[in-house]
Scaffold this motif. Structure first.
Motif, PDB file in Angstrom:
ATOM      1  N   ALA A  36      39.306  39.927  36.837  1.00 14.11           N
ATOM      2  CA  ALA A  36      39.407  39.928  38.154  1.00 14.11           C
ATOM      3  C   ALA A  36      38.080  39.087  38.705  1.00 14.11           C
ATOM      4  CB  ALA A  36      39.138  41.390  38.643  1.00 14.11           C
ATOM      5  N   ALA A  37      36.866  39.370  38.358  1.00 20.38           N
ATOM      6  CA  ALA A  37      35.884  38.510  38.874  1.00 20.38           C
ATOM      7  C   ALA A  37      35.995  36.927  38.770  1.00 20.38           C
ATOM      8  CB  ALA A  37      34.485  39.026  38.408  1.00 20.38           C
ATOM      9  N   ALA A  38      36.572  36.690  37.593  1.00 14.89           N
ATOM     10  CA  ALA A  38      36.666  35.248  37.188  1.00 14.89           C
ATOM     11  C   ALA A  38      37.848  34.421  38.141  1.00 14.89           C
ATOM     12  CB  ALA A  38      37.305  34.778  35.867  1.00 14.89           C
ATOM     13  N   SER A  40      37.379  34.601  41.363  1.00 16.74           N
ATOM     14  CA  SER A  40      36.724  34.286  42.444  1.00 16.74           C
ATOM     15  C   SER A  40      36.526  32.767  42.628  1.00 16.74           C
ATOM     16  CB  SER A  40      35.267  34.917  42.403  1.00 16.74           C
ATOM     17  OG  SER A  40      34.267  34.196  43.298  1.00 16.74           O
ATOM     18  N   GLU A  41      36.750  32.416  43.884  1.00 17.54           N
ATOM     19  CA  GLU A  41      36.633  30.916  44.051  1.00 17.54           C
ATOM     20  C   GLU A  41      35.313  30.193  44.310  1.00 17.54           C
ATOM     21  OE1 GLU A  41      39.350  29.699  47.178  1.00 17.54           O
ATOM     22  OE2 GLU A  41      41.061  30.474  46.274  1.00 17.54           O
ATOM     23  N   LYS A  42      34.202  31.105  44.326  1.00 16.31           N
ATOM     24  CA  LYS A  42      32.979  30.880  44.614  1.00 16.31           C
ATOM     25  C   LYS A  42      31.882  30.964  43.718  1.00 16.31           C
ATOM     26  CE  LYS A  42      33.265  31.337  49.870  1.00 16.31           C
ATOM     27  NZ  LYS A  42      33.371  29.668  50.001  1.00 16.31           N
ATOM     28  N   LEU A  43      32.390  31.775  42.518  1.00 20.76           N
ATOM     29  CA  LEU A  43      31.311  31.851  41.296  1.00 20.76           C
ATOM     30  C   LEU A  43      31.416  30.614  40.622  1.00 20.76           C
ATOM     31  CD1 LEU A  43      31.869  35.471  40.170  1.00 20.76           C
ATOM     32  CD2 LEU A  43      29.925  34.405  41.439  1.00 20.76           C
ATOM     33  N   ASP A  44      30.218  29.888  40.262  1.00 20.71           N
ATOM     34  CA  ASP A  44      30.508  28.485  39.441  1.00 20.71           C
ATOM     35  C   ASP A  44      30.407  29.359  37.804  1.00 20.71           C
ATOM     36  OD1 ASP A  44      30.084  26.632  41.455  1.00 20.71           O
ATOM     37  OD2 ASP A  44      28.101  27.487  41.954  1.00 20.71           O
ATOM     38  N   ARG A  45      29.524  30.495  37.849  1.00 28.54           N
ATOM     39  CA  ARG A  45      29.796  30.844  36.301  1.00 28.54           C
ATOM     40  C   ARG A  45      29.671  32.404  36.396  1.00 28.54           C
ATOM     41  NH1 ARG A  45      24.272  28.996  33.011  1.00 28.54           N
ATOM     42  NH2 ARG A  45      25.426  30.106  31.520  1.00 28.54           N
ATOM     43  N   LEU A  46      30.118  32.890  35.197  1.00 27.63           N
ATOM     44  CA  LEU A  46      30.238  34.357  35.101  1.00 27.63           C
ATOM     45  C   LEU A  46      29.874  34.717  33.718  1.00 27.63           C
ATOM     46  CD1 LEU A  46      31.245  37.203  36.281  1.00 27.63           C
ATOM     47  CD2 LEU A  46      33.392  36.778  35.344  1.00 27.63           C
ATOM     48  N   GLN A  97      29.668  45.269  39.395  1.00 24.36           N
ATOM     49  CA  GLN A  97      29.756  46.223  38.587  1.00 24.36           C
ATOM     50  C   GLN A  97      30.850  46.190  37.302  1.00 24.36           C
ATOM     51  OE1 GLN A  97      27.547  48.924  38.600  1.00 24.36           O
ATOM     52  NE2 GLN A  97      26.452  47.560  40.132  1.00 24.36           N
ATOM     53  N   GLY A  98      30.581  46.367  35.980  1.00 17.68           N
ATOM     54  CA  GLY A  98      31.622  46.483  34.865  1.00 17.68           C
ATOM     55  C   GLY A  98      32.556  47.438  34.830  1.00 17.68           C
ATOM     56  N   ASP A  99      32.447  48.615  35.577  1.00 16.56           N
ATOM     57  CA  ASP A  99      33.428  49.533  35.664  1.00 16.56           C
ATOM     58  C   ASP A  99      34.404  49.484  36.978  1.00 16.56           C
ATOM     59  OD1 ASP A  99      31.737  50.464  37.454  1.00 16.56           O
ATOM     60  OD2 ASP A  99      31.204  52.373  36.520  1.00 16.56           O
ATOM     61  N   GLU A 100      34.636  48.131  37.503  1.00 18.93           N
ATOM     62  CA  GLU A 100      35.456  48.238  38.679  1.00 18.93           C
ATOM     63  C   GLU A 100      36.455  47.164  38.414  1.00 18.93           C
ATOM     64  OE1 GLU A 100      33.513  47.500  42.322  1.00 18.93           O
ATOM     65  OE2 GLU A 100      32.206  49.695  42.179  1.00 18.93           O
ATOM     66  N   PRO A 101      37.336  47.489  37.408  1.00 19.96           N
ATOM     67  CA  PRO A 101      38.434  46.537  36.951  1.00 19.96           C
ATOM     68  C   PRO A 101      39.497  45.850  37.936  1.00 19.96           C
ATOM     69  CG  PRO A 101      39.120  48.873  36.478  1.00 19.96           C
ATOM     70  CD  PRO A 101      37.637  48.662  37.067  1.00 19.96           C
ATOM     71  N   GLU A 102      39.355  46.484  39.080  1.00 20.86           N
ATOM     72  CA  GLU A 102      40.295  45.909  40.241  1.00 20.86           C
ATOM     73  C   GLU A 102      39.542  45.457  41.490  1.00 20.86           C
ATOM     74  OE1 GLU A 102      43.928  49.331  40.391  1.00 20.86           O
ATOM     75  OE2 GLU A 102      41.745  50.353  40.335  1.00 20.86           O
ATOM     76  N   ILE A 103      38.191  45.089  41.059  1.00 22.22           N
ATOM     77  CA  ILE A 103      37.564  44.377  42.266  1.00 22.22           C
ATOM     78  C   ILE A 103      38.244  43.090  42.859  1.00 22.22           C
ATOM     79  CG2 ILE A 103      36.209  42.939  40.431  1.00 22.22           C
ATOM     80  CD1 ILE A 103      34.783  44.247  43.778  1.00 22.22           C
ATOM     81  N   SER A 104      38.095  43.168  44.011  1.00 18.98           N
ATOM     82  CA  SER A 104      38.932  41.872  44.642  1.00 18.98           C
ATOM     83  C   SER A 104      38.054  40.682  44.620  1.00 18.98           C
ATOM     84  CB  SER A 104      39.258  42.148  45.968  1.00 18.98           C
ATOM     85  OG  SER A 104      39.537  41.040  46.679  1.00 18.98           O
ATOM     86  N   PRO A 105      38.572  39.658  44.007  1.00 20.27           N
ATOM     87  CA  PRO A 105      37.728  38.231  44.133  1.00 20.27           C
ATOM     88  C   PRO A 105      37.611  37.927  45.433  1.00 20.27           C
ATOM     89  CG  PRO A 105      40.133  37.957  43.226  1.00 20.27           C
ATOM     90  CD  PRO A 105      39.973  39.324  43.397  1.00 20.27           C
ATOM     91  N   VAL A 106      38.303  38.369  46.379  1.00 17.88           N
ATOM     92  CA  VAL A 106      38.425  37.879  47.807  1.00 17.88           C
ATOM     93  C   VAL A 106      36.810  38.376  48.333  1.00 17.88           C
ATOM     94  CG1 VAL A 106      39.355  38.061  50.297  1.00 17.88           C
ATOM     95  CG2 VAL A 106      40.732  37.437  48.273  1.00 17.88           C
ATOM     96  N   LEU A 111      31.178  38.249  50.077  1.00 18.97           N
ATOM     97  CA  LEU A 111      29.727  38.592  49.833  1.00 18.97           C
ATOM     98  C   LEU A 111      28.997  37.298  49.566  1.00 18.97           C
ATOM     99  CD1 LEU A 111      27.541  40.728  49.151  1.00 18.97           C
ATOM    100  CD2 LEU A 111      28.261  40.612  46.603  1.00 18.97           C
ATOM    101  N   ILE A 112      29.532  36.280  48.881  1.00 19.30           N
ATOM    102  CA  ILE A 112      28.719  35.049  48.472  1.00 19.30           C
ATOM    103  C   ILE A 112      28.503  34.341  50.042  1.00 19.30           C
ATOM    104  CG2 ILE A 112      28.782  32.795  47.459  1.00 19.30           C
ATOM    105  CD1 ILE A 112      30.151  34.366  45.215  1.00 19.30           C
ATOM    106  N   GLU A 113      29.684  34.106  50.682  1.00 19.77           N
ATOM    107  CA  GLU A 113      29.625  33.689  51.930  1.00 19.77           C
ATOM    108  C   GLU A 113      28.759  34.075  52.709  1.00 19.77           C
ATOM    109  OE1 GLU A 113      30.654  30.259  54.248  1.00 19.77           O
ATOM    110  OE2 GLU A 113      31.051  30.517  52.336  1.00 19.77           O
ATOM    111  N   VAL A 114      28.598  35.237  53.082  1.00 19.59           N
ATOM    112  CA  VAL A 114      27.602  36.138  54.066  1.00 19.59           C
ATOM    113  C   VAL A 114      26.366  35.583  53.781  1.00 19.59           C
ATOM    114  CG1 VAL A 114      27.510  38.365  53.071  1.00 19.59           C
ATOM    115  CG2 VAL A 114      27.705  37.838  55.512  1.00 19.59           C
ATOM    116  N   LEU A 115      25.965  35.765  52.348  1.00 18.09           N
ATOM    117  CA  LEU A 115      24.504  35.370  52.029  1.00 18.09           C
ATOM    118  C   LEU A 115      24.262  34.006  52.582  1.00 18.09           C
ATOM    119  CD1 LEU A 115      22.002  36.444  51.037  1.00 18.09           C
ATOM    120  CD2 LEU A 115      22.427  35.866  48.636  1.00 18.09           C
TER     121      LEU A 115
END
Length: 250
Positions: A36-38, A40-46, A97-106, A111-115
């Protein structure tokens, strides 16, 4: 700007032992979260940061990246270790969080954009409107109140703001003034490394909320709102419901 996502992953869990390695769907819980996290369009590494050789081998087995860390009291300290020893060029680090398998990449991207768009903010997090009275009154559900610019004023386990003269139910579900805090954070590198060197602060110790250490130390936490919460897996019932949802969608 290099943005790296880090998934802190402990093997031990009080209410659901070994939960990140549960695999009734054909994939472990940590693999679901990684995939799910992978997206994400804004993460360069995971990378997964874990104290467990078993989890590290599991992550490598499905093609992910993982590193072993020392023992830490929380995920923030674990991420700081990885930042110092693995992610030398990361300017922003995202705690997923590792226990959120349905985390939205959006949600991760927002989150990244707001920072990025808040140059005076030291870190950022997410919140969503509270729609149910039970959730509002549940002390395990953290609430946040914000300034008009969207930065956090305070986090609490109690229902804040408090409605002195009105029944809170009249605001629910459509006009809720309450925000449920979601446990995902983006940090600027220097701030993260400094934060983990600060001893636990009085309000943090009272509420048992780590993010209060940042506020008590004078940090600015920018809060972005999203439409719904992500679902964490804490109990056998949570996991059974996740498995059911997953199977229905296959």
């Amino acid at each position: 700007m290099q943005v790296c996502g880090v998934i802190p992953a402990r093997l031990q869990s009080t209410r659901l032992p070994g939960k990140l390695l549960l695999n009734e769907t054909g994939k472990t819980l940590i693999q679901h979260t990684w995939e799910a996290a992978a997206s994400s369009e804004k993460l360069d590494r995971l990378i997964v940061a874990t104290d467990s050789l078993e989890i590290m081998e599991c992550v490598h087995g499905f093609g992910g990246k993982a590193c072993l860390t020392g023992e830490h009291p929380n995920g923030t300290d674990r991420i700081a270790e990885v930042a110092m020893h693995e992610l030398f060029d990361a300017e922003i680090l995202v705690n997923i969080q590792g226990d959120e398998p349905e985390i939205s990449p959006v949600f991760i991207d927002k989150l990244i954009e707001v920072l990025i768009q808040s140059p005076t903010a030291d870190m950022a997090t997410l919140a969503t409107p509270i729609r149910e009275l039970d959730q509002l009154q549940d002390s395990s559900c953290t609430k946040v109140v914000c300034r008009t610019d969207g930065s956090a004023m305070y986090f609490s386990r109690l229902p804040i703001p408090f409605t002195r003269d009105q029944n809170p139910e009249i605001f629910l579900p459509e006009q809720s003034p309450w925000l449920l805090h979601l446990g995902i954070y983006a940090y600027r590198r220097a701030f993260l490394l400094n934060l983990t060197q600060i001893p636990p602060t009085p309000l943090e110790q009272l509420e048992k909320l780590e993010q209060l250490r940042a506020l008590e130390s004078g940090a600015t936490i920018q809060v972005a709102q999203v439409s719904h919460p992500s679902v964490g897996i804490d109990t056998p019932e949570d996991y059974a419901q996740f498995v059911s949802r997953y199977q229905q969608n296959q």
